[in-house]
Design a protein around this motif. Structure first.
Motif, PDB file in Angstrom:
ATOM      1  N   ASN A   1      52.603  33.911  34.134  1.00 36.35           N
ATOM      2  CA  ASN A   1      51.428  34.736  34.093  1.00 36.35           C
ATOM      3  C   ASN A   1      51.531  35.965  32.810  1.00 36.35           C
ATOM      4  O   ASN A   1      50.859  36.823  32.774  1.00 36.35           O
ATOM      5  N   ILE A   2      52.576  35.621  32.202  1.00 36.58           N
ATOM      6  CA  ILE A   2      52.961  36.614  30.748  1.00 36.58           C
ATOM      7  C   ILE A   2      52.493  35.774  29.458  1.00 36.58           C
ATOM      8  O   ILE A   2      52.950  34.877  29.102  1.00 36.58           O
ATOM      9  N   LEU A   3      51.526  36.611  28.689  1.00 33.21           N
ATOM     10  CA  LEU A   3      51.178  36.160  27.433  1.00 33.21           C
ATOM     11  C   LEU A   3      51.799  37.071  26.417  1.00 33.21           C
ATOM     12  O   LEU A   3      51.886  38.554  26.469  1.00 33.21           O
ATOM     13  N   THR A   4      52.725  36.730  25.394  1.00 40.36           N
ATOM     14  CA  THR A   4      53.411  37.270  24.497  1.00 40.36           C
ATOM     15  C   THR A   4      52.812  37.063  23.196  1.00 40.36           C
ATOM     16  O   THR A   4      52.685  36.084  22.772  1.00 40.36           O
ATOM     17  N   VAL A   5      52.411  38.196  22.210  1.00 43.59           N
ATOM     18  CA  VAL A   5      51.535  38.094  21.051  1.00 43.59           C
ATOM     19  C   VAL A   5      52.400  38.444  20.006  1.00 43.59           C
ATOM     20  O   VAL A   5      52.671  39.808  20.242  1.00 43.59           O
ATOM     21  N   SER A   6      52.415  37.902  18.887  1.00 45.28           N
ATOM     22  CA  SER A   6      52.902  38.623  17.683  1.00 45.28           C
ATOM     23  C   SER A   6      52.223  38.264  16.492  1.00 45.28           C
ATOM     24  O   SER A   6      51.559  37.110  16.271  1.00 45.28           O
ATOM     25  N   LEU A   7      51.543  39.258  15.898  1.00 46.72           N
ATOM     26  CA  LEU A   7      50.617  39.156  14.747  1.00 46.72           C
ATOM     27  C   LEU A   7      51.124  39.647  13.350  1.00 46.72           C
ATOM     28  O   LEU A   7      51.460  40.785  13.321  1.00 46.72           O
ATOM     29  N   SER A   8      51.169  38.717  12.308  1.00 45.77           N
ATOM     30  CA  SER A   8      51.214  39.194  10.992  1.00 45.77           C
ATOM     31  C   SER A   8      50.582  37.998  10.129  1.00 45.77           C
ATOM     32  O   SER A   8      50.181  36.953  10.400  1.00 45.77           O
ATOM     33  N   THR A   9      50.247  38.456   8.708  1.00 43.48           N
ATOM     34  CA  THR A   9      49.645  37.644   8.043  1.00 43.48           C
ATOM     35  C   THR A   9      50.662  37.158   6.998  1.00 43.48           C
ATOM     36  O   THR A   9      51.363  37.986   6.333  1.00 43.48           O
ATOM     37  N   HIS A  10      50.801  36.091   7.273  1.00 42.11           N
ATOM     38  CA  HIS A  10      52.191  35.468   6.588  1.00 42.11           C
ATOM     39  C   HIS A  10      51.756  35.287   5.105  1.00 42.11           C
ATOM     40  O   HIS A  10      53.018  35.749   4.339  1.00 42.11           O
ATOM     41  N   ASP A  11      50.795  35.158   4.683  1.00 41.43           N
ATOM     42  CA  ASP A  11      50.406  35.284   2.956  1.00 41.43           C
ATOM     43  C   ASP A  11      50.995  36.595   2.466  1.00 41.43           C
ATOM     44  O   ASP A  11      51.390  36.626   1.420  1.00 41.43           O
ATOM     45  N   ALA A  12      50.664  37.550   3.384  1.00 41.13           N
ATOM     46  CA  ALA A  12      50.796  39.064   2.576  1.00 41.13           C
ATOM     47  C   ALA A  12      52.339  39.431   3.281  1.00 41.13           C
ATOM     48  O   ALA A  12      52.755  40.532   2.722  1.00 41.13           O
ATOM     49  N   GLN A  13      53.163  38.632   4.055  1.00 38.46           N
ATOM     50  CA  GLN A  13      54.357  39.044   4.447  1.00 38.46           C
ATOM     51  C   GLN A  13      54.568  40.239   5.221  1.00 38.46           C
ATOM     52  O   GLN A  13      55.434  41.044   4.914  1.00 38.46           O
ATOM     53  N   GLY A  14      53.293  40.538   6.157  1.00 38.37           N
ATOM     54  CA  GLY A  14      53.227  41.647   6.847  1.00 38.37           C
ATOM     55  C   GLY A  14      51.869  41.892   7.556  1.00 38.37           C
ATOM     56  O   GLY A  14      51.246  40.816   7.651  1.00 38.37           O
ATOM     57  N   VAL A  15      51.843  42.969   7.939  1.00 40.12           N
ATOM     58  CA  VAL A  15      50.642  43.311   8.891  1.00 40.12           C
ATOM     59  C   VAL A  15      49.468  43.819   7.881  1.00 40.12           C
ATOM     60  O   VAL A  15      49.739  44.388   6.762  1.00 40.12           O
ATOM     61  N   THR A  16      48.177  43.124   7.980  1.00 39.19           N
ATOM     62  CA  THR A  16      46.924  43.260   7.323  1.00 39.19           C
ATOM     63  C   THR A  16      45.895  43.804   8.464  1.00 39.19           C
ATOM     64  O   THR A  16      46.148  43.741   9.403  1.00 39.19           O
ATOM     65  N   GLU A  17      44.559  44.066   7.716  1.00 39.06           N
ATOM     66  CA  GLU A  17      43.645  44.313   8.276  1.00 39.06           C
ATOM     67  C   GLU A  17      42.876  43.360   9.179  1.00 39.06           C
ATOM     68  O   GLU A  17      42.539  43.522  10.472  1.00 39.06           O
TER      69      GLU A  17
END
Length: 98
Positions: free
Chosen positions: A63-79
């Motif tokens: 019942n646990i959802l773990t999420v990681s977001l990053s924009t791989h093309d930008a090599q980091g976090v984007t809008e």
């Protein structure tokens, strides 16, 4: 997409208290009542991912959802990551309130 600065990310995260920033990504963990509810949320999130053409690194254990977001093309976090985080929040928040 342009990679956001750490300051910009920290400022934007003020709107996302469930999320943390580390390892060039924003991360969250959501707990659901059971596996069915978790999987249902993942299915709804998948449609948002396709609509935004942006896909998370994620996993679930029962019942646990773990999420990681990053924009791989930008090599980091984007809008793009914050748009998907907002969509995810809109899906999982009603689940948290039940």
């Amino acid at each position: 997409m342009t990679k956001l600065s750490e300051k910009d990310i920290e400022t934007r995260l003020l709107q996302f208290p469930e999320w943390d920033y580390y390892d060039d990504a924003i991360h969250a963990e959501f707990e659901f009542e059971n596996f069915k509810d978790c999987f249902s949320a993942m299915s709804r999130i998948a449609f948002e991912c396709e609509a935004l053409n942006h896909h998370p690194d994620w996993s679930n254990t029962y019942n646990i959802l773990t999420v990681s977001l990053s924009t791989h093309d930008a090599q980091g976090v984007t809008e793009k990551d914050f748009k998907l985080a907002a969509a995810i929040e809109a899906i999982v928040e009603p689940e948290d309130e039940e």
